[in-house]
Structures are given as C-alpha cells and as structure tokens.
Design a protein around this motif. Structure first.
Motif, PDB file in Angstrom:
ATOM      1  N   THR A  95       0.791  -1.265   0.167  1.00 32.40           N
ATOM      2  CA  THR A  95       0.010   0.090  -0.006  1.00 32.40           C
ATOM      3  C   THR A  95       0.979   1.271  -0.037  1.00 32.40           C
ATOM      4  O   THR A  95       1.894   1.248   0.720  1.00 32.40           O
ATOM      5  CB  THR A  95      -0.861  -0.046   1.250  1.00 32.40           C
ATOM      6  OG1 THR A  95      -1.744  -1.265   1.350  1.00 32.40           O
ATOM      7  CG2 THR A  95      -1.833   1.216   1.319  1.00 32.40           C
ATOM      8  N   HIS A 101      -4.943   9.393   0.491  1.00 33.69           N
ATOM      9  CA  HIS A 101      -5.789   8.193   0.173  1.00 33.69           C
ATOM     10  C   HIS A 101      -4.682   7.018  -0.081  1.00 33.69           C
ATOM     11  O   HIS A 101      -3.976   7.147  -0.770  1.00 33.69           O
ATOM     12  CB  HIS A 101      -6.661   8.243  -1.106  1.00 33.69           C
ATOM     13  CG  HIS A 101      -7.400   9.518  -1.340  1.00 33.69           C
ATOM     14  ND1 HIS A 101      -8.369   9.735  -0.242  1.00 33.69           N
ATOM     15  CD2 HIS A 101      -7.497  10.573  -2.202  1.00 33.69           C
ATOM     16  CE1 HIS A 101      -8.778  10.770  -0.631  1.00 33.69           C
ATOM     17  NE2 HIS A 101      -8.533  11.267  -1.790  1.00 33.69           N
ATOM     18  N   TRP A 103      -3.434   3.548  -1.637  1.00 32.13           N
ATOM     19  CA  TRP A 103      -3.535   2.776  -2.837  1.00 32.13           C
ATOM     20  C   TRP A 103      -2.793   1.454  -3.155  1.00 32.13           C
ATOM     21  O   TRP A 103      -1.730   1.504  -2.352  1.00 32.13           O
ATOM     22  CB  TRP A 103      -3.317   3.758  -4.172  1.00 32.13           C
ATOM     23  CG  TRP A 103      -4.020   5.046  -4.011  1.00 32.13           C
ATOM     24  CD1 TRP A 103      -3.416   6.096  -3.472  1.00 32.13           C
ATOM     25  CD2 TRP A 103      -5.259   5.354  -4.859  1.00 32.13           C
ATOM     26  NE1 TRP A 103      -4.529   7.125  -3.491  1.00 32.13           N
ATOM     27  CE2 TRP A 103      -5.502   6.547  -4.762  1.00 32.13           C
ATOM     28  CE3 TRP A 103      -6.033   4.560  -5.613  1.00 32.13           C
ATOM     29  CZ2 TRP A 103      -6.393   7.256  -5.098  1.00 32.13           C
ATOM     30  CZ3 TRP A 103      -7.237   5.173  -6.018  1.00 32.13           C
ATOM     31  CH2 TRP A 103      -7.556   6.675  -5.981  1.00 32.13           C
ATOM     32  N   LEU A 122      -5.354  -0.665 -10.437  1.00 30.12           N
ATOM     33  CA  LEU A 122      -4.944   0.131  -9.474  1.00 30.12           C
ATOM     34  C   LEU A 122      -6.444   0.159  -8.633  1.00 30.12           C
ATOM     35  O   LEU A 122      -7.465   0.162  -9.035  1.00 30.12           O
ATOM     36  CB  LEU A 122      -4.937   1.525  -9.901  1.00 30.12           C
ATOM     37  CG  LEU A 122      -4.685   2.725  -8.914  1.00 30.12           C
ATOM     38  CD1 LEU A 122      -3.360   2.412  -8.357  1.00 30.12           C
ATOM     39  CD2 LEU A 122      -4.562   3.807  -9.407  1.00 30.12           C
ATOM     40  N   GLU A 123      -6.226  -0.177  -7.315  1.00 27.96           N
ATOM     41  CA  GLU A 123      -7.390  -0.233  -6.282  1.00 27.96           C
ATOM     42  C   GLU A 123      -7.228   0.808  -5.063  1.00 27.96           C
ATOM     43  O   GLU A 123      -5.986   0.907  -4.848  1.00 27.96           O
ATOM     44  CB  GLU A 123      -7.198  -1.827  -5.829  1.00 27.96           C
ATOM     45  CG  GLU A 123      -8.118  -2.112  -4.924  1.00 27.96           C
ATOM     46  CD  GLU A 123      -8.245  -3.629  -4.289  1.00 27.96           C
ATOM     47  OE1 GLU A 123      -9.279  -4.355  -4.697  1.00 27.96           O
ATOM     48  OE2 GLU A 123      -7.142  -3.845  -3.805  1.00 27.96           O
ATOM     49  N   GLN A 124      -8.284   1.232  -4.467  1.00 24.41           N
ATOM     50  CA  GLN A 124      -8.112   1.987  -3.361  1.00 24.41           C
ATOM     51  C   GLN A 124      -7.790   1.031  -2.207  1.00 24.41           C
ATOM     52  O   GLN A 124      -8.004  -0.256  -2.257  1.00 24.41           O
ATOM     53  CB  GLN A 124      -9.451   2.446  -3.097  1.00 24.41           C
ATOM     54  CG  GLN A 124     -10.587   1.887  -2.871  1.00 24.41           C
ATOM     55  CD  GLN A 124     -11.094   0.922  -1.863  1.00 24.41           C
ATOM     56  OE1 GLN A 124     -10.417   1.050  -0.903  1.00 24.41           O
ATOM     57  NE2 GLN A 124     -12.127   0.229  -1.733  1.00 24.41           N
ATOM     58  N   ASP A 169     -11.906  -0.477  -7.699  1.00 22.07           N
ATOM     59  CA  ASP A 169     -10.456  -0.711  -8.526  1.00 22.07           C
ATOM     60  C   ASP A 169     -10.974  -0.527  -9.984  1.00 22.07           C
ATOM     61  O   ASP A 169     -12.078  -0.668 -10.517  1.00 22.07           O
ATOM     62  CB  ASP A 169      -9.997  -2.221  -8.420  1.00 22.07           C
ATOM     63  CG  ASP A 169     -11.252  -3.215  -8.734  1.00 22.07           C
ATOM     64  OD1 ASP A 169     -11.444  -3.652  -9.845  1.00 22.07           O
ATOM     65  OD2 ASP A 169     -11.861  -3.838  -7.808  1.00 22.07           O
TER      66      ASP A 169
END
Length: 630
Positions: A95, A101, A103, A122-124, A169
């Motif tokens: 991460t 935020h 990611w 790409l994902e939170q 994502d």
C-alpha cells in the motif's frame, strides 16, 4: 509535337510568342532546398522511447498533465514482483499513499477471466477498513510492467477513473499477453520481459481536484436536488431546447416573480390564462419538488400535439410567442410592465444624407438580437457588423424628399439596451453552395463581462452604464439533423455556473460554461497533428467542435440585485401550493384505490321475491337500488 533544341518538347497548342524567358520567375532548387521541402512535408519525428526507470520522462511522455484539470497530488510507486509463478491467483502489492488516500496494485498472475493474459488494476487500499459511503477520488494513472535488469523492455497502459466505494478498482484485464512476456525475446529485445520469474511494476497516479463534484461520474443514483439544490426538467422526446429556455427564464428571478403575479386564484382566471397558470405551476414545482419536473402541462397549454413534442422548434420564435402571451395576461396587473422593463430595448434604422440636411429614421423595439457568427470571431465583431454603416452612392443614391438623388449613409444604431439582454447567435444558416441549411461550428468568443456602450447612438441616454454580466449560455451539441440542447446558468449574482441538461443538474466550472462553448477547432497535438472529436449524435469525426453556444443571456450589472433577487422574494401565490397539494392527495388516493382494487369485490344477492318480480331477460335487475350490496 514541335521540337525546340534537342530535348525540350512543347504542346502543339503552345504559342511561342507568349513565352517570356524571365529568369526572375524561375525558382532554382538546390539539393539543400529539396531536402528542406521534403522535411516540411513530413510529420514531426516521434521522440525517443524513454527508459522505464526514468520516471519523469515516462510521465511526461505517456501521462502528461492537462490544462483542463488541476492536480491535487501525484505519486510514483515501484513494486518488485518475485516468484511470479508461485504467487496466488489474486495478489496485492504494498500500500502507498497519494492525496491522503491509500492505494495498491491488484495483480492476477494467471489472468482475471482471461487465461491468456495477465491482469493488473489500481485499487483503493482501504482494505477491510472501508471508506465512507461518499468517498471518491478522481485519478489519472499508468501501470508499467518492466524488466528490472533492462529498463528498455516494458509495457504500459493508462486510464482515468472516478474511484468510489462501489468502483474501488480499475485497470486492465488484458494488460499483457502471458506467452509474450515470458518469451525469450520480447518485442525485438534479446531477453524476456519477465525474466527469472521477476518483474517490476511501477504505478503512476495523479489525483485531480474535482470542483464540480461530477468529474467522470457515472450518475448512477445521482440526486440533483441533494447535490445542487435544484432539479431538472424531463425530456418529452425532443424538448431539450424548451427545457434549456425554461430553466433560463426560471433562474431570471425577476421574470419568475412577474409570472407569479399573474392572477390565477379563480377558475375563470385560470381558464383565461392557461399558459400562464401552467408556467406558474411549473416554476413552483421547480422550487418545491425533489425530482425532475414534467413539462407536459405547459406544452398541452400551448396546444401542442404528439407530433410537435418530437419536433425541434425555433427557440427564438418560441420565446417571443411565450412573451407575447404572458404580456397579454399581465395587462392590468402589478406585473404589467415587468417584461418590457426586463427584455425590451430600442434600435434606430436611419438614412442620413451626406451633402444636405436630411435624415429619415425609424425607432423600433426589440426583445432579442440575432448576431452573425459566420464571418465574425466574437460578440464585439458581430455588434460592429450589426451597426456597420453603408454608403449609398453612384447608381445606388437615395431619393431624398425635396432634394432628389443624394449620397447617404444607411445603418442601424442602438438607442437603448434592455436590462436582460438575449443574444441569439446565428449558428444555423443557409449554405448556397450546398443548397441546404448548415450549422456554423466556427470559433466565436463571448466575454464574461460585456460593454455595450460602443454600440449606442451618440445621443442615447448613457446615465446608466451598459455593462453586462454573463448569466446564461445555451448550447447546441451536434449538427442540423441530430443534436442536443443544454444550458449553463448562474442562479445568483456571485455564484457558480450550473449545467442544466434535461433532468440532471450539475455544478460547472467557468471554463466549461464559457471557453468550452466557443466552438472552432479542437486543440492540435504536436505529434499526431490536428485533433478530432466525435459528434455523439451523428457518430461522425470532425476537427471542429460540435458543441457551441447558440444563445447568450446577459444582465445589466447595475440591475443584478433586482433581476436576481433572493429566493425568499420569489414565493408563489398562496393558492398555488395549496391547490397542487390537494391534487397530489387526490391522485395518491386514486392510485391507492387502483392498487387495492383486486382486494375487493362486489357481491349481489338475488332473492326469490326479486326473481319473481323481475320481468326482464336477466335473472333480476342487478342495478336496482332495492338490491343489497354486500
């Protein structure tokens, strides 16, 4: 053929007498000149391919920033992937943070529903700690998979996305062909991209500011009232042009206030002014309702049939007809002079002799102005074209009464401008070469603040400044045969622009409202040449923008407070909310009765006495009041 010398030939029709041996008219081309001419005809050379570990060069080349967006934060994160073939089917990278935020990269080594490919997203990175329901981030990002031992070997993909709780994502299911990245030679190189089960993933992310709150929004479950405090108008079929005009008039507060002052409290008053009453109801519902409002009552009051609902009408003509009807209904009321005070200006058409003291002129009122777009680059040029003076001379002299034929000046000049200035831009005109009506998509600029003083007659009253502020931009997107209308409007004096697109209302930036609607060519690209855009309605590609302003609304600066009063000063007549609420209660009762009708049934009982007493063809008289209804 006639032959001159040994190797030069001329056509037999060539007249040698007309030939002039003029060395000044001959261009001598050297080898250097030829190379120069050849180079100019070729497109610019493509820049050298950057190395994967040159992060700034990679970002500049493949993920350049745009002047249309403001960056909140940027980040670059590198993840070295090892033991590729031993990784789980779904793998997360470490991460990292950008713009506050978390990611991370989501990786499917064996592909995600695509077995021949590898998948990267790409994902939170909130993980089990889910963000709030209204969390979102607008990001431009690029994912680069490279060989850590040779940064010239890589593959990259870019995307934009609005990351939310529901869409956390975004990326590429077919990021790369699985067989190719493991091949001994990748893309002409002498080694594979994934070498020794090792590769490097670099994530570039740029989080953008979202001043309107709707950047890349999918508008699923979007609530205009909640987000903007306003609601839109439903499109009946092809009434988007009407919706744009109505929203513009509604947000001209003094106009709404005047409409509310038309008497409609009695049945007789409502019957005599059906259009005014329908407009009152529409305006009140735009104020009070939580969802988009229908315009059916209003179009029904116009006498429109279904055919007219699906036909595009002329906006200027429709506006004038509506104004005439309302002005008639306002006679004898406190709003009698409201519309002329807002929308009426005066212009003078004149003929003035040059050599004698004679002038013929006529003063006329106007409610709006039509300005040429073709041949003009801006509102200022259109106004100067409007008041351009024509000289009548020679065979075109003017026959002045008592003076005979005289040289004269002919033109139009403005004696006054209204407090609310409606400018109709002539985007549609007849093309003589094509023998058809065409849309003019040329670039045409209009200012946020307009000074109309230069277009006034020298003798005009200039006690009140002719400085105007832009209040509305009505836009047409498409061409003559297929298109869509929407509007950018500023509800308050100091507020922002909002976009009114049928049933949806969103915030808008000043650039979106003004600069983006000048029309003209798309911005050019130094590498690929002229940019093109696709018309969303005809699906055709063009170098010119198909969305551009066709009507502008300006309000005199000194009258802004009066024309755009506070909301509490624009309340509907008392009887209107009461009547609409009563209608809603009655409609709800009828709806409930229809829904519950299947739960009940009428039962009639025929007795022996009623059977003997009835002489008709049925068993008994079922409609008789004497029968019992159970």
């Amino acid at each position: 053929m006639d032959q001159i010398g040994s190797d030069m030939q001329l056509d037999s029709d060539y007249d040698e007498k007309t030939y002039v041996n003029d060395t000044e008219s001959v261009a001598l081309i050297t080898n250097d000149d030829a190379d120069s001419m050849l180079d100019e005809s070729l497109p610019p050379a493509e820049p050298a391919k950057p190395m994967a570990d040159d992060h700034e060069a990679m970002k500049e080349r493949f993920l350049p920033s745009s002047p249309d967006y403001e960056t909140e934060a940027e980040a670059i994160f590198t993840w070295d992937i090892t033991d590729w073939r031993s990784l789980p089917k779904r793998t997360h990278g470490p991460t990292f943070n950008c713009a506050g935020h978390p990611w991370r990269v989501l990786f499917f080594p064996a592909g995600n529903a695509a077995s021949e490919s590898v998948s990267f997203y790409l994902e939170q990175g909130f993980g089990d700690e889910k963000p709030t329901d209204d969390w979102y981030a607008c990001a431009q990002f690029m994912l680069v998979l490279s060989n850590p031992n040779d940064p010239s070997i890589y593959i990259h993909h870019e995307a934009n996305h609005r990351f939310t709780l529901e869409e956390g994502d975004w990326g590429f299911t077919r990021f790369a062909d699985k067989n190719k990245i493991f091949a001994a030679s990748y893309d002409g190189a002498d080694r594979p991209l994934v070498e020794g089960d090792t590769a490097r993933m670099t994530a570039y992310i740029r989080v953008l500011k979202d001043p309107t709150g709707v950047l890349w929004h999918n508008f699923v479950n979007y609530d205009s009232k909640k987000e903007t405090g306003m609601v839109g108008l439903r499109n009946q079929g092809a009434t988007c042009y009407l919706n744009s005009l109505l929203q513009s008039l509604y947000l001209t507060g003094a106009f709404r206030k005047a409409v509310y002052q038309i008497p409609t409290s009695t049945e007789q008053e409502r019957t005599n002014s059906t259009s005014a009453y329908a407009l009152q109801r529409l305006f009140y519902r735009l104020q009070a309702d939580q969802v988009a409002v229908s315009t059916q009552e209003l179009t029904h009051s116009f006498g429109w049939e279904s055919r007219q609902i699906f036909e595009q009408q002329d906006v200027q003509e429709l506006s004038r007809i509506l104004m005439e009807k309302l002005e008639t209904h306002m006679k004898g009321t406190e709003a009698e002079k409201a519309l002329p005070d807002m929308f009426v200006g005066k212009m003078k058409t004149y003929l003035k002799c040059i050599n004698v003291d004679y002038e013929s002129s006529r003063t006329e009122e106007y409610w709006d102005l039509q300005l040429n777009v073709s041949g003009c680059k801006s509102v200022d040029e259109s106004f100067r074209d409007y008041i351009q003076v024509e000289t009548l001379e020679g065979d075109n002299k003017y026959a002045a009464e008592g003076y005979g034929l005289q040289e004269a000046k002919k033109g139009v000049i403005f004696e006054s401008f209204p407090n609310v200035l409606h400018l109709q831009l002539k985007r549609f005109e007849y093309d003589f070469q094509r023998d058809a009506m065409m849309k003019v998509n040329d670039r045409y600029e209009f200012p946020d603040v307009l000074d109309c003083t230069p277009y006034l007659d020298e003798t005009a009253d200039k006690s009140e400044p002719c400085i105007y502020h832009l209040h509305g931009v009505l836009v047409h997107s498409g061409d003559l045969n297929a298109g869509h209308y929407y509007a950018f409007l500023k509800p308050s004096k100091e507020g922002d622009f909002f976009r009114f697109d049928d049933d949806r209302v969103t915030r808008a930036t000043k650039r979106e409202a003004i600069d983006d609607n000048f029309g003209g060519d798309y911005a050019t690209n130094g590498i690929n040449g002229a940019a093109k855009g696709q018309n969303p309605y005809t699906r055709q590609w063009s170098t010119k923008r198909s969305n551009n302003a066709y009507m502008l609304v300006y309000i005199r600066a000194s009258q802004l407070d009066r024309i755009l009063p506070p909301e509490e000063q624009m309340q509907p007549p008392e009887h209107l909310p009461i009547r609409i609420q009563e209608e809603r209660v009655a409609a709800e009762k009828r709806r409930k009765e229809r829904e519950e009708a299947h739960l009940y049934m009428n039962v009639y009982v025929a007795t022996e006495a009623s059977y003997r007493a009835y002489e008709g063809t049925d068993i008994i008289n079922w409609t008789s009041e004497s029968e019992t209804d159970l």
